[in-house]
Design a protein around this motif. Structure first.
Motif, PDB file in Angstrom:
ATOM      1  N   GLU A  90       9.321  -8.996   4.011  1.00  9.75           N
ATOM      2  CA  GLU A  90       7.973  -8.949   3.445  1.00  9.75           C
ATOM      3  C   GLU A  90       7.519  -7.517   3.207  1.00  9.75           C
ATOM      4  O   GLU A  90       6.952  -7.193   2.159  1.00  9.75           O
ATOM      5  N   TRP A  91       7.754  -6.639   4.184  1.00  8.70           N
ATOM      6  CA  TRP A  91       7.357  -5.243   4.020  1.00  8.70           C
ATOM      7  C   TRP A  91       8.115  -4.613   2.856  1.00  8.70           C
ATOM      8  O   TRP A  91       7.526  -3.910   2.029  1.00  8.70           O
ATOM      9  N   LEU A  92       9.417  -4.883   2.783  1.00  7.80           N
ATOM     10  CA  LEU A  92      10.230  -4.315   1.705  1.00  7.80           C
ATOM     11  C   LEU A  92       9.791  -4.848   0.350  1.00  7.80           C
ATOM     12  O   LEU A  92       9.727  -4.103  -0.637  1.00  7.80           O
ATOM     13  N   SER A  93       9.466  -6.141   0.272  1.00  6.98           N
ATOM     14  CA  SER A  93       8.968  -6.721  -0.973  1.00  6.98           C
ATOM     15  C   SER A  93       7.692  -6.022  -1.417  1.00  6.98           C
ATOM     16  O   SER A  93       7.532  -5.663  -2.591  1.00  6.98           O
ATOM     17  N   GLY A  94       6.781  -5.816  -0.486  1.00  7.07           N
ATOM     18  CA  GLY A  94       5.540  -5.114  -0.827  1.00  7.07           C
ATOM     19  C   GLY A  94       5.803  -3.701  -1.304  1.00  7.07           C
ATOM     20  O   GLY A  94       5.212  -3.243  -2.285  1.00  7.07           O
ATOM     21  N   LEU A  95       6.689  -2.994  -0.609  1.00  7.70           N
ATOM     22  CA  LEU A  95       7.007  -1.615  -0.988  1.00  7.70           C
ATOM     23  C   LEU A  95       7.553  -1.551  -2.409  1.00  7.70           C
ATOM     24  O   LEU A  95       7.110  -0.729  -3.224  1.00  7.70           O
ATOM     25  N   LEU A  96       8.507  -2.426  -2.728  1.00  3.13           N
ATOM     26  CA  LEU A  96       9.151  -2.373  -4.040  1.00  3.13           C
ATOM     27  C   LEU A  96       8.193  -2.786  -5.157  1.00  3.13           C
ATOM     28  O   LEU A  96       8.160  -2.167  -6.226  1.00  3.13           O
ATOM     29  N   GLY A 101       4.900  -2.611  -5.048  1.00  2.00           N
ATOM     30  CA  GLY A 101       3.904  -1.548  -5.156  1.00  2.00           C
ATOM     31  C   GLY A 101       4.430  -0.355  -5.935  1.00  2.00           C
ATOM     32  O   GLY A 101       3.737   0.207  -6.789  1.00  2.00           O
ATOM     33  N   ALA A 102       5.685   0.028  -5.660  1.00  2.00           N
ATOM     34  CA  ALA A 102       6.284   1.154  -6.376  1.00  2.00           C
ATOM     35  C   ALA A 102       6.449   0.827  -7.855  1.00  2.00           C
ATOM     36  O   ALA A 102       6.245   1.695  -8.723  1.00  2.00           O
ATOM     37  N   ARG A 161       2.301 -12.548  -5.623  1.00  2.00           N
ATOM     38  CA  ARG A 161       2.535 -11.229  -5.039  1.00  2.00           C
ATOM     39  C   ARG A 161       2.072 -10.131  -6.000  1.00  2.00           C
ATOM     40  O   ARG A 161       1.453  -9.138  -5.586  1.00  2.00           O
ATOM     41  N   TYR A 162       2.380 -10.314  -7.276  1.00  2.00           N
ATOM     42  CA  TYR A 162       1.979  -9.313  -8.260  1.00  2.00           C
ATOM     43  C   TYR A 162       0.471  -9.326  -8.485  1.00  2.00           C
ATOM     44  O   TYR A 162      -0.132  -8.273  -8.722  1.00  2.00           O
ATOM     45  N   LEU A 163      -0.148 -10.491  -8.414  1.00  2.00           N
ATOM     46  CA  LEU A 163      -1.609 -10.543  -8.525  1.00  2.00           C
ATOM     47  C   LEU A 163      -2.256  -9.733  -7.415  1.00  2.00           C
ATOM     48  O   LEU A 163      -3.249  -9.019  -7.643  1.00  2.00           O
ATOM     49  N   GLN A 164      -1.709  -9.831  -6.207  1.00  2.00           N
ATOM     50  CA  GLN A 164      -2.238  -9.039  -5.100  1.00  2.00           C
ATOM     51  C   GLN A 164      -2.019  -7.554  -5.350  1.00  2.00           C
ATOM     52  O   GLN A 164      -2.905  -6.729  -5.085  1.00  2.00           O
ATOM     53  N   ALA A 165      -0.842  -7.223  -5.881  1.00  2.00           N
ATOM     54  CA  ALA A 165      -0.558  -5.813  -6.176  1.00  2.00           C
ATOM     55  C   ALA A 165      -1.516  -5.266  -7.215  1.00  2.00           C
ATOM     56  O   ALA A 165      -2.059  -4.153  -7.063  1.00  2.00           O
ATOM     57  N   PHE A 166      -1.751  -6.023  -8.265  1.00  2.00           N
ATOM     58  CA  PHE A 166      -2.663  -5.553  -9.315  1.00  2.00           C
ATOM     59  C   PHE A 166      -4.092  -5.453  -8.815  1.00  2.00           C
ATOM     60  O   PHE A 166      -4.821  -4.515  -9.163  1.00  2.00           O
ATOM     61  N   ALA A 167      -4.514  -6.413  -7.991  1.00  2.00           N
ATOM     62  CA  ALA A 167      -5.864  -6.347  -7.440  1.00  2.00           C
ATOM     63  C   ALA A 167      -6.030  -5.099  -6.574  1.00  2.00           C
ATOM     64  O   ALA A 167      -7.051  -4.403  -6.651  1.00  2.00           O
ATOM     65  N   GLN A 183       0.823  -1.202   0.000  1.00  2.00           N
ATOM     66  CA  GLN A 183       0.000   0.000   0.000  1.00  2.00           C
ATOM     67  C   GLN A 183       0.858   1.252   0.000  1.00  2.00           C
ATOM     68  O   GLN A 183       0.581   2.219  -0.710  1.00  2.00           O
ATOM     69  N   SER A 184       1.958   1.207   0.762  1.00  2.00           N
ATOM     70  CA  SER A 184       2.855   2.360   0.809  1.00  2.00           C
ATOM     71  C   SER A 184       3.498   2.619  -0.542  1.00  2.00           C
ATOM     72  O   SER A 184       3.594   3.765  -1.000  1.00  2.00           O
ATOM     73  N   GLY A 185       3.930   1.553  -1.216  1.00  2.00           N
ATOM     74  CA  GLY A 185       4.555   1.709  -2.525  1.00  2.00           C
ATOM     75  C   GLY A 185       3.587   2.172  -3.586  1.00  2.00           C
ATOM     76  O   GLY A 185       3.931   2.986  -4.452  1.00  2.00           O
TER      77      GLY A 185
END
Length: 285
Positions: free
Chosen positions: A220-226, A228-229, A252-258, A189-191
């Motif tokens: 995990e947090w860093l993966s999400g940030l990157l 997301g960005a 992970r990318y499916l979650q990001a796109f959703a 979400q942050s990214g």
């Protein structure tokens, strides 16, 4: 159509090969002899030791893709300039030994790819789309018009995560990392909300030091940030994409796109690669 052949994905760190007989995979191997790990061997010597025995009874065709076609590989194979039809790959493969070919990479004015072009060809034939996203060490975002690659962009997301976790203060002194769905979602979400990372990366350390992020969840947090960005930066009003890659990373990318409101489907990278190799051979024979 030639149903007896060998397909090789020869990258920077690993060599993966599959032997097909009558159209069915009958043998495979994976070796730690990527082009950056050849040590005292040459690519040709590795081929002779591990792949050539599959051809003792018959000199069956071999098609290789990936960094084996770079200046660190067997033989530098020129990049094809974009825009280019993926159906032209079969006409441009480069022979380095009897019935042994390397698939050329693709380039734009400021970007290059090797290996992904073969996956793209297979993905295009199995699941046509206008935009493919290929997550990995160097993620690719590829625009397709018909059968032509019109443009592509690269994000060093995977490599940046590795470097920060292993060679920076962010990852220094951490315990073993654990899966953490909430931490990944928070980083994501942050990214997505603000992809400018220069003032956000240190939060991976500060949040841990201040106690708001468990030490086991920094990765995990860093993966999400990157991720997301990456999505926020490269989506460019895209509303639908097809992911080509491994299952765990694609999830992970499916979650990001959703989260970003983008429709996404998925095709396994190996499935796309094998289809690409088969179609190149079918066009040759």
């Amino acid at each position: 159509m030639n149903e007896n052949y060998i397909a090789i994905d020869w990258g920077s760190t690993h060599l993966r090969a599959w032997r097909y007989h009558s159209g069915q995979c009958v043998d495979s191997l994976q070796l730690p002899y990527g082009v950056s790990r050849l040590a005292e061997k040459t690519a040709c010597e590795v081929f002779e030791q591990y792949i050539a025995p599959w051809r003792e009874q018959e000199v069956i065709p071999v098609v290789m893709a990936g960094m084996i076609g770079s200046d660190a590989g067997w033989q530098p194979v020129p990049y094809l300039p974009c825009p280019v039809s993926l159906l032209e790959l079969s006409d441009q493969i480069y022979e380095v030994a009897e019935k042994v070919w390397i698939v050329p990479g693709l380039r734009t004015g400021q970007n290059v790819m090797r290996g992904e072009e073969t996956q793209l060809l297979g993905a295009m034939l199995l699941s046509p789309a206008a935009c493919y996203v290929m997550p990995g060490t160097h993620s690719k975002w590829v625009s397709i018009a018909g059968d032509r690659v019109s443009d592509f962009a690269t994000a060093m997301t995977g490599e940046l995560h590795h470097i920060l976790m292993n060679h920076s203060l962010i990852g220094k002194g951490l315990p073993a990392q654990q899966d953490d769905v909430a931490a990944f979602a928070a980083g994501l979400q942050s990214g997505l909300e603000s992809p400018a990372l220069i003032n956000k990366l240190f939060a991976a350390r500060a949040s841990r030091v201040l106690g708001s992020l468990p030490a086991e969840s920094v990765s995990e947090w860093l993966s999400g940030l990157l991720i997301g960005a990456e999505v926020a930066t490269l989506q460019d009003n895209t509303t639908q994409v097809t992911l080509v890659g491994g299952g765990s990373l694609c999830r992970r990318y499916l979650q990001a796109f959703a989260t970003a409101g983008i429709q996404a489907s998925e095709i396994a990278g190996d499935t796309a690669f094998q289809q690409g190799i088969r179609s190149i051979l079918d066009a040759r024979y």
